[in-house]
Design an enzyme around this catalytic site. Structure first.
Site, PDB file in Angstrom:
ATOM      1  N   HIS A 546       0.810  -1.222  -0.097  1.00  0.00           N
ATOM      2  CA  HIS A 546       0.033   0.103  -0.028  1.00  0.00           C
ATOM      3  C   HIS A 546       0.722   1.222   0.082  1.00  0.00           C
ATOM      4  CE1 HIS A 546      -3.517  -2.422   1.805  1.00  0.00           C
ATOM      5  NE2 HIS A 546      -3.369  -2.865   0.533  1.00  0.00           N
TER       6      HIS A 546
HETATM    7  C1  FAD Z   1       0.719  -6.931  -5.457  1.00  0.00           C
HETATM    8  C2  FAD Z   1      -0.161  -5.941  -5.095  1.00  0.00           C
HETATM    9  C3  FAD Z   1      -1.374  -6.298  -4.454  1.00  0.00           C
HETATM   10  C4  FAD Z   1      -1.997  -5.543  -3.971  1.00  0.00           C
HETATM   11  N1  FAD Z   1      -3.250  -5.893  -3.189  1.00  0.00           N
HETATM   12  C5  FAD Z   1      -4.191  -4.902  -3.177  1.00  0.00           C
HETATM   13  C6  FAD Z   1      -5.696  -5.418  -2.606  1.00  0.00           C
HETATM   14  O1  FAD Z   1      -5.843  -6.495  -2.550  1.00  0.00           O
HETATM   15  N2  FAD Z   1      -6.550  -4.212  -2.370  1.00  0.00           N
HETATM   16  C7  FAD Z   1      -6.122  -2.720  -2.634  1.00  0.00           C
HETATM   17  O2  FAD Z   1      -7.035  -2.072  -2.318  1.00  0.00           O
HETATM   18  N3  FAD Z   1      -4.876  -2.554  -2.795  1.00  0.00           N
HETATM   19  C8  FAD Z   1      -3.988  -3.243  -3.062  1.00  0.00           C
HETATM   20  N4  FAD Z   1      -2.886  -3.187  -3.785  1.00  0.00           N
HETATM   21  C9  FAD Z   1      -2.584  -1.887  -3.721  1.00  0.00           C
HETATM   22  C10 FAD Z   1      -3.352  -1.116  -5.248  1.00  0.00           C
HETATM   23  O3  FAD Z   1      -3.349  -2.070  -6.179  1.00  0.00           O
HETATM   24  C11 FAD Z   1      -2.596   0.461  -5.244  1.00  0.00           C
HETATM   25  O4  FAD Z   1      -2.664   1.224  -4.255  1.00  0.00           O
HETATM   26  C12 FAD Z   1      -3.373   1.217  -6.410  1.00  0.00           C
HETATM   27  O5  FAD Z   1      -3.394   0.262  -7.467  1.00  0.00           O
HETATM   28  C13 FAD Z   1      -2.611   2.387  -6.750  1.00  0.00           C
HETATM   29  O6  FAD Z   1      -3.185   2.892  -7.997  1.00  0.00           O
HETATM   30  P1  FAD Z   1      -2.255   4.213  -8.715  1.00  0.00           P
HETATM   31  O7  FAD Z   1      -3.312   4.581  -9.818  1.00  0.00           O
HETATM   32  O8  FAD Z   1      -1.905   5.264  -7.792  1.00  0.00           O
HETATM   33  O9  FAD Z   1      -1.138   3.298  -9.430  1.00  0.00           O
HETATM   34  P2  FAD Z   1      -0.821   2.087 -10.188  1.00  0.00           P
HETATM   35  O10 FAD Z   1      -2.067   1.463 -10.315  1.00  0.00           O
HETATM   36  O11 FAD Z   1       0.258   1.395  -9.810  1.00  0.00           O
HETATM   37  O12 FAD Z   1      -0.696   2.815 -11.802  1.00  0.00           O
HETATM   38  C14 FAD Z   1       0.366   3.461 -12.278  1.00  0.00           C
HETATM   39  C15 FAD Z   1       0.490   3.277 -13.572  1.00  0.00           C
HETATM   40  O13 FAD Z   1       1.602   4.161 -14.029  1.00  0.00           O
HETATM   41  C16 FAD Z   1       2.593   3.646 -14.884  1.00  0.00           C
HETATM   42  N5  FAD Z   1       3.626   4.256 -15.241  1.00  0.00           N
HETATM   43  C17 FAD Z   1       4.553   4.494 -13.827  1.00  0.00           C
HETATM   44  N6  FAD Z   1       5.567   5.459 -14.457  1.00  0.00           N
HETATM   45  C18 FAD Z   1       5.309   5.632 -15.669  1.00  0.00           C
HETATM   46  C19 FAD Z   1       5.917   6.184 -16.822  1.00  0.00           C
HETATM   47  N7  FAD Z   1       7.295   6.916 -16.411  1.00  0.00           N
HETATM   48  N8  FAD Z   1       5.625   6.410 -18.168  1.00  0.00           N
HETATM   49  C20 FAD Z   1       4.347   5.829 -18.209  1.00  0.00           C
HETATM   50  N9  FAD Z   1       3.383   5.019 -17.313  1.00  0.00           N
HETATM   51  C21 FAD Z   1       4.149   5.083 -16.125  1.00  0.00           C
HETATM   52  C22 FAD Z   1       2.684   2.283 -14.611  1.00  0.00           C
HETATM   53  O14 FAD Z   1       3.067   1.205 -15.167  1.00  0.00           O
HETATM   54  C23 FAD Z   1       1.160   1.932 -13.995  1.00  0.00           C
HETATM   55  O15 FAD Z   1       0.379   1.256 -14.969  1.00  0.00           O
HETATM   56  C24 FAD Z   1      -1.821  -4.025  -4.284  1.00  0.00           C
HETATM   57  C25 FAD Z   1      -0.788  -3.595  -4.894  1.00  0.00           C
HETATM   58  C26 FAD Z   1       0.016  -4.763  -5.311  1.00  0.00           C
HETATM   59  C27 FAD Z   1       1.386  -4.109  -6.359  1.00  0.00           C
END
Ligand code: FAD
Ligand code: NAG
Ligand code: NAG
Ligand code: NAG
Ligand code: NAG
Length: 622
Positions: A546
């Site tokens: 997280h």
């Molecule tokens: C293994 C795992 C299990 C988890 N389990 C849970 C769960 O069961 N329940 C829950 O609520 N949360 C869970 N989480 C946490 C939750 O999934 C994350 O908090 C949430 O997805 C974050 O969303 P975000 O949009 O901030 O980032 P992300 O979903 O990580 O998205 C960021 C995106 O930006 C892209 N990116 C990054 N840098 C660049 C760049 N320079 N250029 C272009 N693209 C880029 C990445 O490739 C990615 O696709 C888990 C996370 C992981 C990794």
């Protein structure tokens, strides 16, 4: 390898099926292939200019891309470093397998001498999604929102508009609650949104025993996505008909026909170009294949790259702590506390109990039995439909244990299997071979269950820093776990609570026994003593993934804030951060649900700022 025997089984299955009479192999195969046909294609021919450029197609980025393209005259480019999602990623039980593919950024913390000590090189692994859907394509699909007090605390810090009363409508906006009993509660749930929430169609008797153990010890069964979280529950998952409901499947697939949305995959943003005098963010520079593109944004650039990559990209672009940037030779355009305030939820890994009947989830036997694959691919049912083996949870307020309306400081996350029945977990968390062989190998053949006692409101905060100026190098991640002893003590409380539950009648009918081979480095403490558990927690420090908080939202008088309460980067025009990194204080539970909410709310803030009347555009799919 588990994976290859599984694939072998699938092939065998299809072969066997195709020579029998009642063959539905064709249909199954067609279904599998069709599943991700609906993912928007990567555009070869991009425009020179868009109204909005969103960097990152993760939980927040996909949600935002959908909501902004509701305005037909807005052209939106979604830039994603990873590639397409595929059908293996949809299979809930195999969630941890995806970590070993190129769909994972594969981050690690810096070596520590106070945490992650039983993991290779004293480093915790931090997987992050690098694929359409981002981390929602790698995650365990647990859907929680947090406690009203979490959001009221955000508002109390000066973040106007973020109190629980004000964010609840945005949780409801996305939601498609398909658990009938919960859906009846209209104050807290809605139906028909993009984000489907359901229970997996399969449950172990051990999960039932866990929930019973709550009742037996005087706790309630709760719907934790209301204003009362204390108690026990089976998991609500971002799962539709037994398959993963990633942000891409939920929010992008349905709008793939919108001509104002362009997606470019395998495209890594390396810099946001900001005019040094006007401080206006004008363009995004990214690399696709070996070609560099620079594309202008007429209205705004929105960074949705997650808790590690969003601060990284800002710092590479000259937005960050002056001293740190200058030490690397990066010219500072805006001096802001980017990368600080890193938070996470951690748990003790390896708190395992053995049972005397075959009632647990043992991944290799599940995969080696072709009937499970058949059941899954035909009906999306059976043990393969359980996300990462996690089945239930309990929230406790150990400081106010008798208050049913308490504010959780511990979550007990129940798994109907454990690190001995799911080998990818040992590798995924990076447990050293010596530790594993000494402690866990002796019970590898046994049926087991496990609880991850998770710290909910950590005091300790870490930091993300650039290693150097190369955008393709991984940043330095120092989570600073156990900076405060209180965090460790709360976790010890969670361990003891779990052991208490294991003694209930429900668990004892399966002959439940705490696995008591000590961790070699903790043998100096009496097994089961508080000191032993402190030592165990420092060794098997498991991230629950997280990571958050590294581009903190705060009012203008808060010098640690990176974005304002409308998520605009301080001092820069035309630049916002919209993702898990804006979180000022991590909510209890899990972070995916809150991130969807943040993106839903951000979409309305952006529409307002550009003069669009909110809710004037219907949710109708094209
Ligand atoms: C293994 C795992 C299990 C988890 N389990 C849970 C769960 O069961 N329940 C829950 O609520 N949360 C869970 N989480 C946490 C939750 O999934 C994350 O908090 C949430 O997805 C974050 O969303 P975000 O949009 O901030 O980032 P992300 O979903 O990580 O998205 C960021 C995106 O930006 C892209 N990116 C990054 N840098 C660049 C760049 N320079 N250029 C272009 N693209 C880029 C990445 O490739 C990615 O696709 C888990 C996370 C992981 C990794
Ligand atoms: C742990 O590491 C820090 C620096 O990372 C160092 O200052 C400290 O002395 C070390 N502590 C021990 C007990 O080795
Ligand atoms: C669920 O998926 C299975 C397998 O593809 C399919 O046969 C079934 O119709 C689906 N159910 C619903 C309600 O969509
Ligand atoms: C498992 O243990 C329980 C409790 O000791 C006992 O009642 C039960 O008979 C055992 N079951 C098996 C299959 O050994
Ligand atoms: C919705 O937008 C249209 C213009 O696009 C405008 O004419 C109309 O008044 C708006 N309706 C509401 C309810 O705001």
């Amino acid at each position: 390898m588990i994976q290859s025997s599984f694939l072998l089984n699938l092939v065998l299955l299809f072969f066997l099926e195709s020579v029998t009479e009642q063959s539905n192999t064709g249909r199954i195969l067609a279904d599998i292939l069709k599943q991700h046909e609906e993912e928007p294609k990567s555009r070869i021919d991009l425009l020179d200019e868009y109204d909005f450029i969103i960097i990152g197609a993760g939980t927040a980025g996909c949600t935002l891309a959908n909501r902004l393209t509701e305005i037909p005259e807005w052209k939106v480019l979604l830039v994603e470093a990873g590639g397409r999602e595929n059908f293996v990623m949809d299979i809930p039980l195999l969630a941890s397998f995806i970590q070993f593919t190129s769909a994972n950024w594969k981050y690690k913390t810096v070596p520590s001498n106070t945490s992650c000590l039983g993991l290779q090189n004293a480093q915790c692994n931090h997987p992050r999604g690098k694929v359409m859907g981002g981390s929602s394509t790698l995650n365990y699909m647990i859907y929680t929102r947090g406690h009203p007090k979490d959001y009221d605390a955000w508002a109390a810090l000066g973040n106007n508009g973020w109190s629980y009363r004000e964010v609840l409508p945005y949780f409801l906006k996305s939601e498609d609650m398909t658990i009938p009993k919960l859906a009846e509660n209209k104050k807290f749930h809605s139906t028909g949104g993009y984000l489907t929430i359901s229970h997996p169609p399969y449950r172990t008797p051990l999960a039932e025993a866990f929930v019973e153990s709550g009742l037996e010890t005087g706790q309630n069964i709760v719907d934790y996505n209301t204003d009362t979280m204390i108690g026990f529950s089976f998991l609500q998952n971002t799962l539709k008909n037994g398959t993963r409901w990633s942000s891409s499947r939920a929010f992008l697939h349905p709008v793939r026909m919108r001509t104002n949305l362009h997606v470019t995959k395998m495209s890594t943003a390396t810099k946001i170009l900001i005019h040094p005098q006007t401080k206006e963010a004008t363009s995004v520079q990214f690399t696709r294949g070996n070609k560099r593109h620079v594309i202008r944004a007429r209205k705004e650039i929105i960074v949705s790259s997650g808790a590690i990559n969003s601060p990284q990209l800002l710092m590479l672009s000259g937005v960050g702590p002056r001293q740190h940037l200058e030490s690397l030779g990066i010219k500072t355009i805006q001096d802001l506390a980017v990368g600080y305030n890193l938070m996470d939820h951690i748990a003790l890994g390896g708190l395992i109990f053995t049972v005397n009947q075959s009632v647990s989830l043992k991944t290799s036997s599940i995969l080696n039995d072709p009937s499970n694959a058949l059941n899954y691919f035909s009906y999306h049912k059976g043990p393969l439909s359980v996300p990462g083996g996690c089945e239930a949870l309990a929230f406790y307020d150990l400081k106010d244990p008798t208050n049913p309306h308490g504010y959780p400081n511990i979550e007990l996350l129940f798994e109907g299997g454990s690190i001995v029945s799911e080998h990818t977990l040992r590798k995924g968390f990076g447990i050293t071979r010596d530790l594993y062989n000494a402690v866990y190998k002796p019970i590898e053949k046994r049926d087991t269950w496990m609880v991850l006692p998770m710290l909910m409101r950590p005091k300790s905060k870490g930091r993300v820093m650039l290693r150097d100026r190369n955008p393709f190098h991984k940043p330095l991640i120092n989570p600073n776990y156990f900076q405060y002893d209180e965090d460790l003590e709360t976790m010890v409380g969670g361990v003891k609570k779990t052991i208490e539950l294991s003694k209930t009648k429900g668990f004892q009918k399966f002959g439940t026994k705490l696995h008591d081979i000590p961790i070699p480095a903790c043998k100096k403490h009496v097994f089961g003593s508080d000191d032993y558990w402190r030592c165990a927690i420092r060794h098997l420090t498991f991230t629950i993934y997280h990571l958050s908080g590294t581009c903190k939202m705060g009012p203008k008088w808060d010098s640690s804030a990176v974005v304002d309460p409308r998520l605009r980067v301080y001092g820069i025009k035309g630049l916002r951060v919209v993702d898990v990194s804006v979180i000022p204080e991590i909510p209890v539970g899990h972070t995916n649900g809150p991130t969807f909410m943040i993106a839903e709310k951000a979409a309305d803030l952006i529409k307002q700022d550009w003069g669009v009347t909110i809710n004037n555009y219907s949710d109708e799919l094209n």
